[in-house]
Motif scaffolding. Sequence first.
Motif, mmCIF file in Angstrom:
data_model
loop_
_atom_site.group_PDB
_atom_site.id
_atom_site.type_symbol
_atom_site.label_atom_id
_atom_site.label_comp_id
_atom_site.label_asym_id
_atom_site.label_seq_id
_atom_site.Cartn_x
_atom_site.Cartn_y
_atom_site.Cartn_z
ATOM 1 N N ARG A 38 20.112 -0.714 16.538
ATOM 2 C CA ARG A 38 19.147 -1.629 15.948
ATOM 3 C C ARG A 38 17.732 -1.171 16.213
ATOM 4 N NH1 ARG A 38 19.955 -7.030 19.816
ATOM 5 N NH2 ARG A 38 19.035 -6.152 21.723
ATOM 6 N N ARG A 39 16.845 -1.556 15.306
ATOM 7 C CA ARG A 39 15.426 -1.240 15.451
ATOM 8 C C ARG A 39 14.621 -2.509 15.259
ATOM 9 N NH1 ARG A 39 13.599 3.529 12.078
ATOM 10 N NH2 ARG A 39 14.197 4.700 13.931
ATOM 11 N N THR A 91 16.196 -9.939 16.820
ATOM 12 C CA THR A 91 15.653 -9.661 15.494
ATOM 13 C C THR A 91 15.420 -8.168 15.329
ATOM 14 O OG1 THR A 91 14.598 -11.825 15.287
ATOM 15 C CG2 THR A 91 13.674 -10.027 13.971
ATOM 16 N N ALA A 92 16.027 -7.592 14.303
ATOM 17 C CA ALA A 92 15.955 -6.146 14.100
ATOM 18 C C ALA A 92 16.686 -5.779 12.822
ATOM 19 C CB ALA A 92 16.600 -5.409 15.274
ATOM 20 N N ILE A 93 16.506 -4.546 12.422
ATOM 21 C CA ILE A 93 17.369 -3.970 11.398
ATOM 22 C C ILE A 93 18.552 -3.358 12.132
ATOM 23 C CG2 ILE A 93 17.593 -2.302 9.537
ATOM 24 C CD1 ILE A 93 14.566 -2.499 9.145
ATOM 25 N N TYR A 94 19.747 -3.707 11.705
ATOM 26 C CA TYR A 94 20.957 -3.227 12.344
ATOM 27 C C TYR A 94 21.587 -2.132 11.478
ATOM 28 C CZ TYR A 94 20.766 -6.831 15.878
ATOM 29 O OH TYR A 94 20.383 -7.614 16.954
ATOM 30 N N THR A 116 20.819 -3.444 7.782
ATOM 31 C CA THR A 116 20.773 -4.824 7.314
ATOM 32 C C THR A 116 19.892 -5.619 8.274
ATOM 33 O OG1 THR A 116 22.109 -6.730 6.637
ATOM 34 C CG2 THR A 116 22.875 -5.518 8.563
ATOM 35 N N GLN A 117 19.041 -6.458 7.702
ATOM 36 C CA GLN A 117 18.065 -7.193 8.508
ATOM 37 C C GLN A 117 18.700 -8.423 9.135
ATOM 38 O OE1 GLN A 117 14.560 -6.566 9.069
ATOM 39 N NE2 GLN A 117 14.874 -8.212 10.555
ATOM 40 N N VAL A 118 18.452 -8.585 10.424
ATOM 41 C CA VAL A 118 18.833 -9.803 11.139
ATOM 42 C C VAL A 118 17.555 -10.410 11.707
ATOM 43 C CG1 VAL A 118 20.035 -10.721 13.157
ATOM 44 C CG2 VAL A 118 21.151 -9.003 11.704
#
Length: 122
Positions: A38-39, A91-94, A116-118
């Motif tokens: 994740r980022r 919260t991150a892009i996974y 995918t954004q969370v």
Amino acid sequence: QVQLVESGGGLVQVGGSLRLSCATSGRTFVSYTMGWFRRAPGKEREFATAISWNGGKTYYADSVKGRFTISRDNAKNTVNLQMNSLKPEDTAIYYCAAGLGAATSSRDYAYWGQGTQVTVSS
């Protein structure tokens, strides 16, 4: 060649749950260690969790241990990430990734999904 497509991201409140899925193409899915990275905004990409080719070993970052669960279905060429007790810092892009090396280093993953954004709201 392996193609990865993530799904299941979205907006959730603190304490909520989300389930991410990664669908893969290619007949060699069973050979790969599968991982989720994740980022977060303004941060480097980091390891979250991974699972060995047969599901016999799982690896978790300390930050997600006890809250996230990775699983795979080799018959369906999919890997899933169940995320519970979500926090704003999740919260991150996974990203889903496939590799043949060690489980926790991004350098060992040759194939990556688009992400995918969370978003976890407080």
